[in-house]
Design a protein around this motif. Structure first.
Motif, mmCIF file in Angstrom:
data_model
loop_
_atom_site.group_PDB
_atom_site.id
_atom_site.type_symbol
_atom_site.label_atom_id
_atom_site.label_comp_id
_atom_site.label_asym_id
_atom_site.label_seq_id
_atom_site.Cartn_x
_atom_site.Cartn_y
_atom_site.Cartn_z
ATOM 1 N N ASN A 421 4.313 0.818 -0.406
ATOM 2 C CA ASN A 421 2.912 0.404 -0.544
ATOM 3 C C ASN A 421 2.579 -0.156 -1.933
ATOM 4 O OD1 ASN A 421 0.405 0.011 0.671
ATOM 5 N ND2 ASN A 421 -0.442 1.901 -0.202
ATOM 6 N N ASN A 422 3.445 -1.033 -2.414
ATOM 7 C CA ASN A 422 3.208 -1.672 -3.707
ATOM 8 C C ASN A 422 2.657 -3.078 -3.440
ATOM 9 O OD1 ASN A 422 3.410 -2.996 -6.226
ATOM 10 N ND2 ASN A 422 5.116 -1.662 -6.839
ATOM 11 N N ILE A 423 1.332 -3.187 -3.304
ATOM 12 C CA ILE A 423 0.700 -4.446 -2.908
ATOM 13 C C ILE A 423 0.850 -5.519 -3.984
ATOM 14 C CG2 ILE A 423 -1.473 -5.572 -2.300
ATOM 15 C CD1 ILE A 423 -2.343 -3.094 -0.898
ATOM 16 N N GLU A 424 0.702 -5.123 -5.251
ATOM 17 C CA GLU A 424 0.765 -6.105 -6.344
ATOM 18 C C GLU A 424 2.112 -6.829 -6.353
ATOM 19 O OE1 GLU A 424 -0.173 -2.984 -6.666
ATOM 20 O OE2 GLU A 424 -2.331 -3.244 -7.008
ATOM 21 N N LEU A 425 3.199 -6.054 -6.284
ATOM 22 C CA LEU A 425 4.532 -6.676 -6.264
ATOM 23 C C LEU A 425 4.744 -7.448 -4.962
ATOM 24 C CD1 LEU A 425 7.282 -7.112 -7.564
ATOM 25 C CD2 LEU A 425 8.029 -4.915 -6.615
ATOM 26 N N ALA A 426 4.228 -6.911 -3.862
ATOM 27 C CA ALA A 426 4.375 -7.576 -2.566
ATOM 28 C C ALA A 426 3.755 -8.970 -2.591
ATOM 29 C CB ALA A 426 3.750 -6.734 -1.457
ATOM 30 N N ILE A 446 3.577 -8.983 7.386
ATOM 31 C CA ILE A 446 3.807 -7.791 6.550
ATOM 32 C C ILE A 446 2.698 -7.654 5.513
ATOM 33 C CG2 ILE A 446 5.275 -6.848 4.716
ATOM 34 C CD1 ILE A 446 7.702 -7.740 6.308
ATOM 35 N N LEU A 447 2.373 -8.768 4.860
ATOM 36 C CA LEU A 447 1.327 -8.730 3.827
ATOM 37 C C LEU A 447 -0.040 -8.414 4.448
ATOM 38 C CD1 LEU A 447 1.229 -9.063 0.790
ATOM 39 C CD2 LEU A 447 0.693 -11.484 1.098
ATOM 40 N N ALA A 448 -0.300 -8.983 5.629
ATOM 41 C CA ALA A 448 -1.570 -8.713 6.305
ATOM 42 C C ALA A 448 -1.710 -7.235 6.657
ATOM 43 C CB ALA A 448 -1.675 -9.571 7.564
ATOM 44 N N LYS A 449 -0.620 -6.611 7.102
ATOM 45 C CA LYS A 449 -0.655 -5.182 7.446
ATOM 46 C C LYS A 449 -0.881 -4.321 6.208
ATOM 47 C CE LYS A 449 2.059 -5.313 11.704
ATOM 48 N NZ LYS A 449 3.324 -4.922 12.364
ATOM 49 N N MET A 450 -0.287 -4.741 5.080
ATOM 50 C CA MET A 450 -0.497 -3.991 3.836
ATOM 51 C C MET A 450 -1.955 -4.094 3.398
ATOM 52 S SD MET A 450 2.994 -4.810 1.682
ATOM 53 C CE MET A 450 2.591 -3.671 0.366
ATOM 54 N N TYR A 451 -2.536 -5.294 3.534
ATOM 55 C CA TYR A 451 -3.959 -5.461 3.202
ATOM 56 C C TYR A 451 -4.822 -4.597 4.128
ATOM 57 C CZ TYR A 451 -2.966 -9.546 0.235
ATOM 58 O OH TYR A 451 -2.524 -10.388 -0.756
ATOM 59 N N ASP A 452 -4.446 -4.571 5.409
ATOM 60 C CA ASP A 452 -5.203 -3.798 6.389
ATOM 61 C C ASP A 452 -5.177 -2.312 6.038
ATOM 62 O OD1 ASP A 452 -6.740 -3.401 8.669
ATOM 63 O OD2 ASP A 452 -5.004 -3.151 9.960
ATOM 64 N N ASN A 453 -3.993 -1.809 5.653
ATOM 65 C CA ASN A 453 -3.868 -0.391 5.280
ATOM 66 C C ASN A 453 -4.682 -0.053 4.041
ATOM 67 O OD1 ASN A 453 -2.134 0.055 7.419
ATOM 68 N ND2 ASN A 453 -0.276 -0.270 6.199
ATOM 69 N N ALA A 454 -4.824 -1.060 3.165
ATOM 70 C CA ALA A 454 -5.589 -0.845 1.933
ATOM 71 C C ALA A 454 -7.081 -1.108 2.117
ATOM 72 C CB ALA A 454 -5.029 -1.727 0.814
ATOM 73 N N GLY A 455 -7.470 -1.499 3.327
ATOM 74 C CA GLY A 455 -8.882 -1.775 3.599
ATOM 75 C C GLY A 455 -9.358 -3.109 3.073
ATOM 76 N N ARG A 456 -8.456 -4.016 2.739
ATOM 77 C CA ARG A 456 -8.824 -5.337 2.207
ATOM 78 C C ARG A 456 -8.940 -6.320 3.371
ATOM 79 N NH1 ARG A 456 -4.780 -6.040 -2.922
ATOM 80 N NH2 ARG A 456 -5.502 -8.211 -2.676
ATOM 81 N N ASP A 459 -8.759 -10.188 2.903
ATOM 82 C CA ASP A 459 -7.400 -10.707 2.708
ATOM 83 C C ASP A 459 -6.640 -10.752 4.037
ATOM 84 O OD1 ASP A 459 -7.479 -11.168 -0.069
ATOM 85 O OD2 ASP A 459 -7.295 -9.021 -0.441
ATOM 86 N N VAL A 460 -6.927 -9.787 4.910
ATOM 87 C CA VAL A 460 -6.313 -9.800 6.243
ATOM 88 C C VAL A 460 -6.731 -11.060 6.986
ATOM 89 C CG1 VAL A 460 -6.179 -8.651 8.490
ATOM 90 C CG2 VAL A 460 -6.204 -7.279 6.401
ATOM 91 N N ALA A 461 -8.038 -11.353 6.943
ATOM 92 C CA ALA A 461 -8.560 -12.542 7.618
ATOM 93 C C ALA A 461 -7.967 -13.819 7.020
ATOM 94 C CB ALA A 461 -10.093 -12.561 7.515
ATOM 95 N N ARG A 462 -7.773 -13.801 5.694
ATOM 96 C CA ARG A 462 -7.204 -14.975 5.025
ATOM 97 C C ARG A 462 -5.773 -15.241 5.503
ATOM 98 N NH1 ARG A 462 -4.298 -15.196 0.371
ATOM 99 N NH2 ARG A 462 -4.839 -13.029 -0.148
ATOM 100 N N MET A 463 -4.977 -14.170 5.635
ATOM 101 C CA MET A 463 -3.609 -14.316 6.108
ATOM 102 C C MET A 463 -3.552 -14.860 7.540
ATOM 103 S SD MET A 463 -1.144 -13.492 3.977
ATOM 104 C CE MET A 463 -2.056 -14.500 2.822
ATOM 105 N N ARG A 464 -4.432 -14.327 8.377
ATOM 106 C CA ARG A 464 -4.470 -14.782 9.770
ATOM 107 C C ARG A 464 -4.927 -16.242 9.875
ATOM 108 N NH1 ARG A 464 -7.109 -9.285 12.445
ATOM 109 N NH2 ARG A 464 -5.183 -8.042 12.350
ATOM 110 N N LYS A 465 -5.841 -16.635 8.977
ATOM 111 C CA LYS A 465 -6.305 -18.021 8.954
ATOM 112 C C LYS A 465 -5.159 -18.963 8.573
ATOM 113 C CE LYS A 465 -9.781 -21.042 6.883
ATOM 114 N NZ LYS A 465 -10.867 -21.156 5.863
ATOM 115 N N VAL A 466 -4.358 -18.535 7.594
ATOM 116 C CA VAL A 466 -3.206 -19.349 7.176
ATOM 117 C C VAL A 466 -2.245 -19.547 8.345
ATOM 118 C CG1 VAL A 466 -1.158 -19.395 5.696
ATOM 119 C CG2 VAL A 466 -3.360 -18.688 4.746
ATOM 120 N N LEU A 467 -2.001 -18.465 9.095
ATOM 121 C CA LEU A 467 -1.107 -18.556 10.257
ATOM 122 C C LEU A 467 -1.648 -19.544 11.288
ATOM 123 C CD1 LEU A 467 -0.113 -14.805 10.795
ATOM 124 C CD2 LEU A 467 1.426 -16.661 10.174
#
Length: 517
Positions: A421-426, A446-456, A459-467
């Protein structure tokens, strides 16, 4: 001294008496100048390069260097005894003023078998430009060279020549085209040519099945193999068929098909050699049957490094590190030299077992055995450090690598970032990965799931938009089931099956039953 019989006459040959042959007939000695027939017989009895060159020298002295028949024999002998002697075969060929298609084919085949493969294509081009009409064998040899080089562009040019020459429906050439396109990862073209063949032999089926297997199309390979077994007009599977289909059983973890293949081998009395044995071991390993894999391993009399790779991987992938290292010790005691695959299996074992110190020790020892480290070994070390929580050391390791880090290395680090769970390095790693491997949906997910776990959630929506914007889709998994020798495959929301309506109706009824229960 050698004795040969020619039309009832004893022909006595001494190494020192090359210029003439002595005939002993009725107690009278006759001296006779050698002809091409005599040199042909001499070449047939040559067992080493030295003797071939001795006869070659006498052919030159005798003035037979332009004899096409003798030249073909010399080229054949040189290519037969050592791949490094294509240079000698080429000299014979280049000295000829007149060459028939048989000689052109021999040289093209020699380079296609032993390399350099590009030279095979160069000779073919020279032949084509000289106006010498190619035959079915010419095309099979040159397509083999194209496949070895994975030169799709040149192969398509050759395919055009095949059509112009009227060999597009020839069985031998068709089989070569099937194999060529499969090696160039153009598997759909390979299948189309396979289907268009007016008749198919065992090589046709083997080439297509193997092509599917090596291109990761396990389901298609298994379906074709089932069709082969079901069709009474197709030939009986041989060793090459089974060696070709076993990797597909491994990829799909198809235990039923694998058991059937093993049973077929035993019933037919076929010897389980290294190729078949390593395939069976890998199949049982992927299906979790370690004891069966060990039984197969013990039955193989001639265990090469590929067999040892398979059994060590078998124990390593199931977390049995002690047994994997015992086997490695046995391998060394037998005097076998470990290769890069062995070390990859052992490093992966250390990674899954959390054996960081042992992993470092193996990585350092690779140089002692003359094994060159590649990207996979570096990625495995990053995975080893990352899984154990040493993310900073993994980053430093990547910086110290003598080669540029690729997507495998950064992919291993991103996976470790998710585990710990190291989001910064991820985020840093994902940025590099998106540049190196932009079409891989897994990186974004993977990054979207990490954002989701962190409540961000933004950022989750941003990742899905990119996809969505880049139209990158995650590959869906599938399930398969075999019924009456026919393999049926189902994906997510898959409606391609001919019995789709019946299948979905049955599923709906099952859901209602489960809800009631």
């Amino acid at each position: 001294m050698h004795g040969l019989h020619r039309q009832g006459v004893l022909l006595v040959i001494t190494r020192a008496a090359f210029p003439t042959i002595r005939y002993f007939f009725g107690g009278v000695t006759c001296r006779h100048q050698r002809d091409s027939y005599d040199y042909t017989h001499l070449l047939q009895h040559c067992r080493c390069i030295k003797s071939i060159k001795e006869v070659h020298a006498q052919i030159l002295i005798g003035g037979y260097e332009q004899n096409q028949f003798l030249a073909a024999k010399l080229v054949g002998k040189y290519t037969e005894h050592s791949a490094s002697n294509m240079e000698d075969a080429r000299k014979v060929f280049d000295c000829l003023l007149d060459r028939d298609v048989f000689l052109w084919n021999m040289v093209i085949q020699g380079y296609a078998n032993s390399g350099p493969f590009a030279e095979s294509l160069n000779i073919y081009d020279e032949m084509w430009q000289s106006g010498i009409p190619a035959n079915r064998y010419t095309f099979t040899f040159v397509l083999k060279a194209c496949g070895a080089m994975k030169d799709g562009n040149k192969g398509r040019v050759i395919h055009g020549h095949v059509v112009k020459s009227g060999f597009d429906f020839d069985l031998f050439v068709g089989n070569a085209l099937v194999a060529f396109y499969a090696k160039c990862q153009e598997i759909e073209t390979s299948r189309r040519i396979f289907e268009e063949l007016p008749q198919k032999d065992l090589v046709s089926w083997n080439s297509m099945i193997s092509g599917y297997s090596v291109n990761g199309c396990a389901v298609e390979a298994l379906m074709l193999f089932c069709a082969m077994l079901q069709d009474v007009s197709t030939p009986t599977p041989d060793r090459a068929t089974l060696v070709g289909i076993l990797p597909a059983c491994v990829q799909a973890a198809a235990i039923q098909e694998g058991l059937r293949i093993h049973s077929y081998i035993l019933k037919s009395g076929m010897e389980i050699d290294a190729a078949l044995g390593s395939g069976l071991i890998a199949m049982y390993a992927n299906c979790g049957r370690l004891k069966s894999a060990q039984v197969v391993f013990d039955q193989i009399s001639d265990k090469n490094i590929v067999v040892w790779n398979a059994i060590i991987r078998c124990y390593g992938m199931h977390g049995n590190a002690d047994e994997a290292f015992k086997l490695f010790s046995r391998l060394l005691e037998l005097g076998l030299r470990p290769d890069g695959v062995i070390f990859l299996c052992l490093l992966s074992t250390c990674s899954h077992a959390g054996m960081v110190a042992k992993g470092w020790e193996l990585f350092e020892k690779m140089g002692d055995y003359g094994v060159e480290r590649n990207h996979e070994h570096y990625a495995c070390m990053v995975d080893l450090l990352g899984r154990a929580g040493f993310l900073d050391q993994a980053v430093e390791f990547i910086k110290s690598m003598p080669v540029q880090a690729g997507k495998d290395v950064y992919g291993a680090l991103l996976g470790a970032c998710r585990v710990h769970n190291n989001i910064e390095l991820a985020e840093e790693v994902a940025e590099k990965l998106i540049m190196l491997d932009p079409e891989n949906a897994g990186r974004y997910i993977i990054l979207a799931k990490m954002y989701d776990n962190a409540g961000r959630l933004e950022d989750v929506a941003r990742m899905r938009k990119v996809l969505r914007e880049k139209k990158i889709k995650k590959q869906h998994g599938c399930s398969s089931i075999e019924v009456d020798f026919v393999l049926h495959t189902f994906g997510v929301e898959d409606e391609s099956h001919p019995s789709t309506e019946q299948i979905f109706n049955t599923l709906a009824r099952l859901e209602r039953v489960m809800e009631e229960e």
